[in-house]
Scaffold this motif. Structure first.
Motif, PDB file in Angstrom:
ATOM      1  N   ALA A  34      36.088  45.469  51.551  1.00  0.00           N
ATOM      2  CA  ALA A  34      36.878  45.272  50.329  1.00  0.00           C
ATOM      3  C   ALA A  34      38.049  44.325  50.591  1.00  0.00           C
ATOM      4  O   ALA A  34      38.380  43.478  49.744  1.00  0.00           O
ATOM      5  CB  ALA A  34      37.387  46.619  49.813  1.00  0.00           C
TER       6      ALA A  34
ATOM      7  N   GLU B 116      44.595  43.814  41.305  1.00  0.00           N
ATOM      8  CA  GLU B 116      43.255  44.365  41.509  1.00  0.00           C
ATOM      9  C   GLU B 116      43.382  45.631  42.347  1.00  0.00           C
ATOM     10  O   GLU B 116      44.194  45.709  43.268  1.00  0.00           O
ATOM     11  CB  GLU B 116      42.393  43.322  42.244  1.00  0.00           C
ATOM     12  CG  GLU B 116      40.974  43.728  42.519  1.00  0.00           C
ATOM     13  CD  GLU B 116      40.220  42.646  43.288  1.00  0.00           C
ATOM     14  OE1 GLU B 116      39.152  42.973  43.835  1.00  0.00           O
ATOM     15  OE2 GLU B 116      40.710  41.500  43.348  1.00  0.00           O
ATOM     16  N   ARG B 117      42.588  46.626  42.014  1.00  0.00           N
ATOM     17  CA  ARG B 117      42.585  47.873  42.772  1.00  0.00           C
ATOM     18  C   ARG B 117      41.130  48.295  43.012  1.00  0.00           C
ATOM     19  O   ARG B 117      40.338  48.397  42.074  1.00  0.00           O
ATOM     20  CB  ARG B 117      43.319  48.980  42.011  1.00  0.00           C
ATOM     21  CG  ARG B 117      43.459  50.297  42.797  1.00  0.00           C
ATOM     22  CD  ARG B 117      43.874  51.446  41.877  1.00  0.00           C
ATOM     23  NE  ARG B 117      45.130  51.182  41.211  1.00  0.00           N
ATOM     24  CZ  ARG B 117      46.318  51.600  41.663  1.00  0.00           C
ATOM     25  NH1 ARG B 117      46.378  52.286  42.787  1.00  0.00           N
ATOM     26  NH2 ARG B 117      47.424  51.328  40.982  1.00  0.00           N
ATOM     27  N   THR B 118      40.783  48.545  44.259  1.00  0.00           N
ATOM     28  CA  THR B 118      39.448  48.998  44.627  1.00  0.00           C
ATOM     29  C   THR B 118      39.562  50.342  45.325  1.00  0.00           C
ATOM     30  O   THR B 118      40.139  50.432  46.414  1.00  0.00           O
ATOM     31  CB  THR B 118      38.750  47.991  45.565  1.00  0.00           C
ATOM     32  OG1 THR B 118      38.727  46.706  44.944  1.00  0.00           O
ATOM     33  CG2 THR B 118      37.332  48.428  45.869  1.00  0.00           C
TER      34      THR B 118
ATOM     35  N   GLN C  37      42.161  53.151  49.371  1.00  0.00           N
ATOM     36  CA  GLN C  37      42.063  52.114  48.343  1.00  0.00           C
ATOM     37  C   GLN C  37      42.666  50.813  48.863  1.00  0.00           C
ATOM     38  O   GLN C  37      43.522  50.805  49.758  1.00  0.00           O
ATOM     39  CB  GLN C  37      42.780  52.554  47.070  1.00  0.00           C
ATOM     40  CG  GLN C  37      44.247  52.887  47.243  1.00  0.00           C
ATOM     41  CD  GLN C  37      44.891  53.386  45.963  1.00  0.00           C
ATOM     42  OE1 GLN C  37      44.372  53.190  44.867  1.00  0.00           O
ATOM     43  NE2 GLN C  37      46.059  54.022  46.069  1.00  0.00           N
TER      44      GLN C  37
END
Length: 464
Positions: free
Chosen positions: A345, A444-446, A452
């Motif tokens: 990520a 943006e956040r994953t 995270q």
């Protein structure tokens, strides 16, 4: 048969869907340090895992096979432990009982989990299991070579993890129940003293590192106590079914005493984690194997058709219960986090030269096994690298310096725990959170397993 079964199950899905969690990441990156760097680290932290790290350093020097090389020693050790359980069971209750005990041990979900774990616990279990076999032979034959083997194997187990020494108390209780002769007590006492003297250096160094090593632990909660009491109840019921004998006198203390002692100590100083006394499951397997053997004998009283029906029903029930657990422990969801997914990520979200922050600082571990990726980013809080600082995750700059470095950046990649996790109250962590909130926006956040990846940027800098 138990050893072969353990190897087959251990090799099945050993890459765990290309995932690795934080503790395994520690093993991976520490084992890739030079011997000098590894020695410097052990003087600061993780001395209790020093022998295991040296073993893994040798493994990677011979074959740098990634996740398979990381976990293969644990798979082999589990096969050895299964063979040991089978040998003990065969000696105490016959070949069929030994085979069944070994297979029960192999099929336990917790055994399958740590057979594919890049940590020392399966190796400790193998050493303690064969030490228990030597203890059993020493009681029966009363020959010095068996007691020497007992001391050697148990010392090896203690150097792999110090809490292996708790099995000495279990073996002492077995001798007391069996009313061992003065000669056997002397031989066991001499062997036990040799083990304890051998591990004194490790105990001294480990005691000095205990706050850093185990400071993250809390006292056992109600769920852990209920789980422990349920295990004890199962063990006692199996002993009642089998009757008092050498097998029950050996297996029940191994199952109950190490875990019970560690949980009792943890009421004052939190030290208990289930995997630290994983070898206790060998006691449960021995009792269950002997009970199954007796049940097979009782089954002969029924007509052949009834016996076939009972056997088929039990097999179907075992598959229905164990297969979901077996699949689960081979998935990323079986561990607290997934370092591989988090690194991917970051690679997807980051631009060369972006700043990176770890919140809290110990989450730097998520990228340390990917040095090329970590090297492309500007670690805004890092003062000294893990190698130079002789630590696992490195040291960080003063809070005000971290603040200045964040403000000098346009984009920052943040690796943090998921929402709802406790926030560290330290000044460095406070300044990270406050500065990002005041001067940056979230682009943006994953969210992933256990953590995270968040992209922060100044106004207008979010566009890729």
């Amino acid at each position: 048969m138990p050893a072969v079964s353990a190897l087959v199950l251990g090799l099945w899905g050993i890459d765990r869907q290309d995932s690795m969690w934080r503790d395994e990441s520690v093993t991976y990156q520490v084992a890739h340090r030079s011997l000098g760097e590894l020695w410097d680290l052990l003087g600061t932290i993780d001395a209790v895992h020093g022998l295991y790290y040296l073993l893994m350093h040798a493994v990677f020097a011979l074959w740098d096979g990634g996740l398979t090389a990381l976990r293969l020693p644990s798979t082999v050790a589990t096969a050895l432990a299964a063979a040991g359980v089978g040998s003990i069971g065969a000696r105490l209750a016959g070949p069929r009982a030994g085979t069944l005990a070994g297979l029960v041990f192999v099929l336990l979900p917790v055994t399958q989990q740590y057979a594919q774990e890049g940590r020392s616990y399966a190796l400790v279990t193998a050493a303690v299991t064969w030490a228990t076999y030597a203890f059993l032979r020493g009681i029966g034959a009363d020959r010095r070579p068996w007691w020497a083997m007992y001391a050697l194997l148990l010392a090896l187990g203690c150097w792999l993890h110090a809490f292996a020494a708790l099995v000495l108390v279990a073996h002492g209780l077995t001798l007391w129940w069996l009313r061992g002769t003065h000669r056997v007590w002397r031989r066991w006492g001499a062997a036990s003293a040799g083990v304890l003297v051998t591990v004194v250096p490790l105990a001294v160094v480990g005691a000095g590192q205990a706050d850093r090593q185990l400071g993250w632990l809390g006292r056992p909660g109600l769920a852990l106590w209920l789980q422990f009491l349920a295990t004890v109840a199962v063990g006692v019921l199996l002993c009642r079914f089998l009757g008092r004998g050498l097998l029950a006198s050996l297996a029940l203390p191994v199952l109950v005493v190490p875990a019970g002692l560690l949980m009792a100590v943890s009421l004052v100083t939190p030290w208990y984690v289930e995997r630290y006394v994983l070898y206790g499951m060998t006691g449960l397997a021995l009792l269950a194997g002997a009970a199954l053997d007796r049940a097979v004998g009782l089954r002969r009283r029924f007509a052949p058709a009834v016996r076939t029906l009972i056997a088929g029903g039990l097999a179907a029930a075992a598959v229905a219960v164990l297969l979901p657990w077996s699949l689960l422990v081979r998935s990323p969801e079986s561990r607290k986090d997934d370092v591989v997914a988090l690194a991917h990520a970051v690679e997807h979200a980051a631009r060369p030269g972006d700043g990176v922050l770890f919140m809290p600082a110990r989450r730097r571990e998520w990228l340390l096994s990917y040095p090329s990726l970590h090297g492309r980013l500007d670690d805004l809080a890092l003062a000294e690298s893990p190698v130079r600082s002789r630590t696992l995750q490195g040291t960080e700059l003063p809070a005000e310096t971290i603040r200045r470095r964040i403000l000098a950046s346009d984009r920052v990649i943040v690796l943090s725990d998921l929402p709802g996790e406790p926030l560290d109250p330290f000044a460095r962590e406070l300044v990270k959170r406050q500065t990002l909130k005041a001067y940056f926006q979230i682009c943006e956040r994953t969210r992933l397993r256990g953590g995270q990846v968040i992209v922060y940027a100044r106004d207008g800098r979010c566009a890729r």
